[in-house]
Design a protein around this motif. Structure first.
Motif, mmCIF file in Angstrom:
data_model
loop_
_atom_site.group_PDB
_atom_site.id
_atom_site.type_symbol
_atom_site.label_atom_id
_atom_site.label_comp_id
_atom_site.label_asym_id
_atom_site.label_seq_id
_atom_site.Cartn_x
_atom_site.Cartn_y
_atom_site.Cartn_z
ATOM 1 N N SER A 104 2.987 -7.018 -6.867
ATOM 2 C CA SER A 104 4.409 -7.243 -7.135
ATOM 3 C C SER A 104 4.656 -7.664 -8.578
ATOM 4 C CB SER A 104 4.972 -8.296 -6.171
ATOM 5 O OG SER A 104 4.261 -9.513 -6.256
ATOM 6 N N ASP A 105 3.618 -8.131 -9.283
ATOM 7 C CA ASP A 105 3.759 -8.432 -10.712
ATOM 8 C C ASP A 105 3.857 -7.164 -11.539
ATOM 9 O OD1 ASP A 105 3.696 -11.182 -10.470
ATOM 10 O OD2 ASP A 105 1.539 -11.346 -10.816
ATOM 11 N N MET A 106 3.237 -6.081 -11.076
ATOM 12 C CA MET A 106 3.123 -4.871 -11.896
ATOM 13 C C MET A 106 3.900 -3.661 -11.373
ATOM 14 S SD MET A 106 -0.882 -5.002 -13.132
ATOM 15 C CE MET A 106 -1.612 -4.880 -11.485
ATOM 16 N N PHE A 107 4.413 -3.730 -10.117
ATOM 17 C CA PHE A 107 5.101 -2.581 -9.540
ATOM 18 C C PHE A 107 6.355 -3.026 -8.800
ATOM 19 C CE2 PHE A 107 0.618 -1.560 -9.856
ATOM 20 C CZ PHE A 107 0.649 -0.335 -10.502
ATOM 21 N N PRO A 108 7.401 -2.197 -8.795
ATOM 22 C CA PRO A 108 8.616 -2.519 -8.046
ATOM 23 C C PRO A 108 8.344 -2.511 -6.545
ATOM 24 C CG PRO A 108 8.716 -0.275 -8.903
ATOM 25 C CD PRO A 108 7.506 -0.907 -9.515
ATOM 26 N N SER A 109 9.184 -3.226 -5.801
ATOM 27 C CA SER A 109 8.926 -3.394 -4.370
ATOM 28 C C SER A 109 8.930 -2.080 -3.602
ATOM 29 C CB SER A 109 9.956 -4.353 -3.763
ATOM 30 O OG SER A 109 11.260 -3.818 -3.843
ATOM 31 N N ARG A 110 9.676 -1.074 -4.090
ATOM 32 C CA ARG A 110 9.729 0.205 -3.364
ATOM 33 C C ARG A 110 8.378 0.923 -3.376
ATOM 34 N NH1 ARG A 110 12.037 1.131 -8.309
ATOM 35 N NH2 ARG A 110 11.212 2.893 -9.517
ATOM 36 N N GLN A 111 7.468 0.506 -4.288
ATOM 37 C CA GLN A 111 6.146 1.118 -4.376
ATOM 38 C C GLN A 111 5.033 0.146 -3.988
ATOM 39 O OE1 GLN A 111 6.259 2.278 -8.501
ATOM 40 N NE2 GLN A 111 7.196 4.249 -8.067
ATOM 41 N N ALA A 112 5.409 -1.090 -3.611
ATOM 42 C CA ALA A 112 4.416 -2.145 -3.385
ATOM 43 C C ALA A 112 3.444 -1.806 -2.265
ATOM 44 C CB ALA A 112 5.112 -3.472 -3.088
ATOM 45 N N ALA A 113 3.954 -1.278 -1.155
ATOM 46 C CA ALA A 113 3.071 -0.986 -0.026
ATOM 47 C C ALA A 113 2.091 0.137 -0.354
ATOM 48 C CB ALA A 113 3.891 -0.630 1.212
ATOM 49 N N SER A 114 2.546 1.146 -1.087
ATOM 50 C CA SER A 114 1.644 2.241 -1.454
ATOM 51 C C SER A 114 0.517 1.757 -2.352
ATOM 52 C CB SER A 114 2.425 3.351 -2.166
ATOM 53 O OG SER A 114 3.299 4.007 -1.273
ATOM 54 N N VAL A 115 0.860 0.920 -3.343
ATOM 55 C CA VAL A 115 -0.167 0.395 -4.241
ATOM 56 C C VAL A 115 -1.102 -0.543 -3.486
ATOM 57 C CG1 VAL A 115 -0.600 -0.924 -6.342
ATOM 58 C CG2 VAL A 115 1.344 0.647 -6.244
ATOM 59 N N ALA A 116 -0.530 -1.413 -2.649
ATOM 60 C CA ALA A 116 -1.365 -2.322 -1.857
ATOM 61 C C ALA A 116 -2.278 -1.547 -0.923
ATOM 62 C CB ALA A 116 -0.484 -3.290 -1.066
ATOM 63 N N GLY A 117 -1.745 -0.486 -0.326
ATOM 64 C CA GLY A 117 -2.562 0.333 0.561
ATOM 65 C C GLY A 117 -3.670 1.053 -0.173
ATOM 66 N N PHE A 118 -3.372 1.563 -1.362
ATOM 67 C CA PHE A 118 -4.373 2.239 -2.183
ATOM 68 C C PHE A 118 -5.504 1.276 -2.553
ATOM 69 C CE2 PHE A 118 -5.639 3.073 -6.699
ATOM 70 C CZ PHE A 118 -6.453 4.157 -6.450
ATOM 71 N N GLY A 119 -5.142 0.102 -3.062
ATOM 72 C CA GLY A 119 -6.161 -0.882 -3.428
ATOM 73 C C GLY A 119 -6.947 -1.349 -2.224
ATOM 74 N N GLY A 120 -6.251 -1.537 -1.114
ATOM 75 C CA GLY A 120 -6.937 -1.948 0.100
ATOM 76 C C GLY A 120 -7.911 -0.898 0.601
ATOM 77 N N THR A 121 -7.534 0.375 0.442
ATOM 78 C CA THR A 121 -8.432 1.459 0.831
ATOM 79 C C THR A 121 -9.718 1.425 0.019
ATOM 80 O OG1 THR A 121 -6.623 2.900 1.529
ATOM 81 C CG2 THR A 121 -8.695 3.968 0.960
ATOM 82 N N VAL A 122 -9.567 1.264 -1.288
ATOM 83 C CA VAL A 122 -10.744 1.196 -2.155
ATOM 84 C C VAL A 122 -11.592 -0.021 -1.787
ATOM 85 C CG1 VAL A 122 -11.532 0.983 -4.536
ATOM 86 C CG2 VAL A 122 -9.566 2.427 -4.003
ATOM 87 N N GLY A 123 -10.930 -1.150 -1.479
ATOM 88 C CA GLY A 123 -11.660 -2.330 -1.037
ATOM 89 C C GLY A 123 -12.394 -2.099 0.264
ATOM 90 N N ALA A 124 -11.750 -1.367 1.173
ATOM 91 C CA ALA A 124 -12.396 -1.063 2.452
ATOM 92 C C ALA A 124 -13.592 -0.140 2.273
ATOM 93 C CB ALA A 124 -11.389 -0.441 3.416
ATOM 94 N N VAL A 125 -13.511 0.782 1.315
ATOM 95 C CA VAL A 125 -14.675 1.624 1.006
ATOM 96 C C VAL A 125 -15.825 0.747 0.529
ATOM 97 C CG1 VAL A 125 -15.571 3.401 -0.548
ATOM 98 C CG2 VAL A 125 -13.333 3.702 0.530
ATOM 99 N N GLY A 126 -15.511 -0.235 -0.311
ATOM 100 C CA GLY A 126 -16.531 -1.196 -0.706
ATOM 101 C C GLY A 126 -17.104 -1.923 0.491
ATOM 102 N N GLY A 127 -16.240 -2.264 1.442
ATOM 103 C CA GLY A 127 -16.703 -2.914 2.665
ATOM 104 C C GLY A 127 -17.589 -2.015 3.509
ATOM 105 N N MET A 128 -17.284 -0.714 3.527
ATOM 106 C CA MET A 128 -18.125 0.242 4.245
ATOM 107 C C MET A 128 -19.527 0.277 3.652
ATOM 108 S SD MET A 128 -15.260 3.255 4.437
ATOM 109 C CE MET A 128 -16.452 4.552 4.673
#
Length: 418
Positions: free
Chosen positions: A342-366
């Motif tokens: 939310s510091d770097m992206f408007p709220s209308r794109q927040a979930a997409s960015v959070a989901g993208f980062g979370g996906t990459v984090g989950a790949v790390g978890g895999m």
């Protein structure tokens, strides 16, 4: 007027904190459900008869589904809004955790965990989007720290719950009962966010979402994604393998997990809240969001480093306290890392960015799940794993500073290379 467009000095309406309380409860339930398997592992080792590699594969199944779910959840939430998206996700994961009671093999658990990971992935993108919409920037890290503290409470409740259930019922009932809180939360969420209760309708506004191409080539999005890739696996390790570490390294039985795990997750809760409060307080005294977030994250990275010596520490409680420090540092780090969105992206794109980062984090978890399972299978030692956990945050901090020297709002649709 949209909440994220309001002035930073605006007072926060009390209803926003009720929404934050619901985010906290959802995160608590989310982590309570996923932690059950790790707590029950000593019992399932006997009843199922799986190997360390089998368990690693089961964890891998969860992580793979979580990675898939995060990207699709972020995309969906930016289109249908947090209200409906969060409701669908919670209903699905409540059913998925109950389904664990129906399986009896490693393959069956892998399927059940896949369903759980796919559905639980909606929690963080929905929560981050909701905070971005309801809170001004100066309070977002604190709000994020509060709801993120639910992850520790869920992990604390799980071992106590398991001991109570196993004293009277089989392990299958633990999974059945665990699905009930999510269904109760669903009713409360729909009631609180129902028609006429949103600030100018903004909480339900569906954004256009963010194209994958723009995410992949946006340095700020990559900064968040790399931070998640390097540090999320550490949290997954503690979440899934800490009970097993205490059992094998210090001889604890399942009915003895309570005090050590309670200590770890109480201090983790404190870390989440204090980490979010600290950077918000620094903004209040005049620091920029960039300086306040990064200073807090650097302190967290340093506090996580002593975890390297945990396997060599004599005595249960010195080890528990070092792990507690590392987990508290992770949660404080996470509260600020999540707020990066939310510091770097408007709220209308927040979930997409959070989901993208979370996906990459989950790949790390895999990757972590397979590597840890193989290391433990072949060496029987946690030493290499703790060393990796100790340096991950400093590496992530360096990557964030390189990719995003300043935290500034910049939509994905423009300035793609910035």
């Amino acid at each position: 007027m949209r909440p994220d467009a309001r002035s930073d000095g605006e007072s926060v309406h009390p209803r926003r904190w009720r929404i934050c309380a619901l985010l906290f409860c959802a995160t608590t339930i989310n982590y309570f459900d996923r932690q059950l398997l790790g707590v029950l592992k000593p019992v399932l080792d006997h009843d199922i008869g799986w190997s360390e590699q089998d368990f690693g594969n089961v964890v891998f199944g969860f992580q793979a589904a979580y990675a898939i779910g995060l990207t699709s959840a972020g995309w969906l939430l930016d289109r249908v809004g947090a209200r409906i998206g969060y409701a669908v996700s919670t209903l699905a994961w409540s059913v998925a955790i109950m389904a664990h009671a129906l399986v009896s093999t490693a393959g069956g658990f892998m399927g059940a965990r896949f369903a759980l990971g796919l559905s639980e992935a909606g929690n963080y993108p929905a929560a981050v989007k909701t905070v971005a919409e309801y809170f001004p920037q100066r309070q977002r890290a604190f709000a994020t720290g509060l709801f993120n503290a639910g992850s520790n409470l869920g992990a604390m409740i799980a071992p106590i719950f398991v001991v109570i259930v196993l004293a009277r019922l089989s392990w299958r009932w633990a999974f059945v009962i665990a699905g009930v809180p999510g269904l109760i939360w669903l009713i409360l969420w729909l009631r609180e966010t129902g028609s006429g209760k949103r600030d100018s309708g903004s909480a339900a506004v569906a954004g256009r979402g963010a194209a994958s191409r723009l995410l992949l080539f946006n340095r700020r999005a990559l900064a968040y994604a790399v931070a998640k890739f390097l540090t999320d696996p550490v949290w997954w390790f503690y979440l899934f393998w800490l009970p097993d570490f205490l059992h094998k390294q210090h001889g604890l039985q399942i009915n003895q997990f309570g005090p050590p795990l309670l200590t770890v997750y109480i201090l983790a809760d404190l870390g989440s809240i204090v980490g979010g409060w600290a950077s918000s307080k620094l903004i209040d005294v005049g620091w920029s969001p960039n300086r306040s977030r990064k200073t807090t994250m650097l302190v967290c990275a340093c506090l996580a480093a002593p975890a390297a010596i945990v396997p060599r520490v004599e005595g249960l409680w010195p080890a528990v306290l070092l792990i507690s420090l590392a987990v508290a540092a992770h949660q404080a780090w996470s509260a600020n890392a999540l707020t990066m969105v939310s510091d770097m992206f408007p709220s209308r794109q927040a979930a997409s960015v959070a989901g993208f980062g979370g996906t990459v984090g989950a790949v790390g978890g895999m990757i972590m799940a397979l590597v840890v399972g193989r290391i433990l299978q072949e060496t029987g030692s946690f030493e290499i794993v703790f060393w990796g956990a100790s340096v991950a945050y400093l590496a992530a901090f360096i990557a964030v500073q390189w990719l995003a020297p300043k935290f500034e709002i910049s939509g994905l649709a423009k300035n793609v290379d910035n």
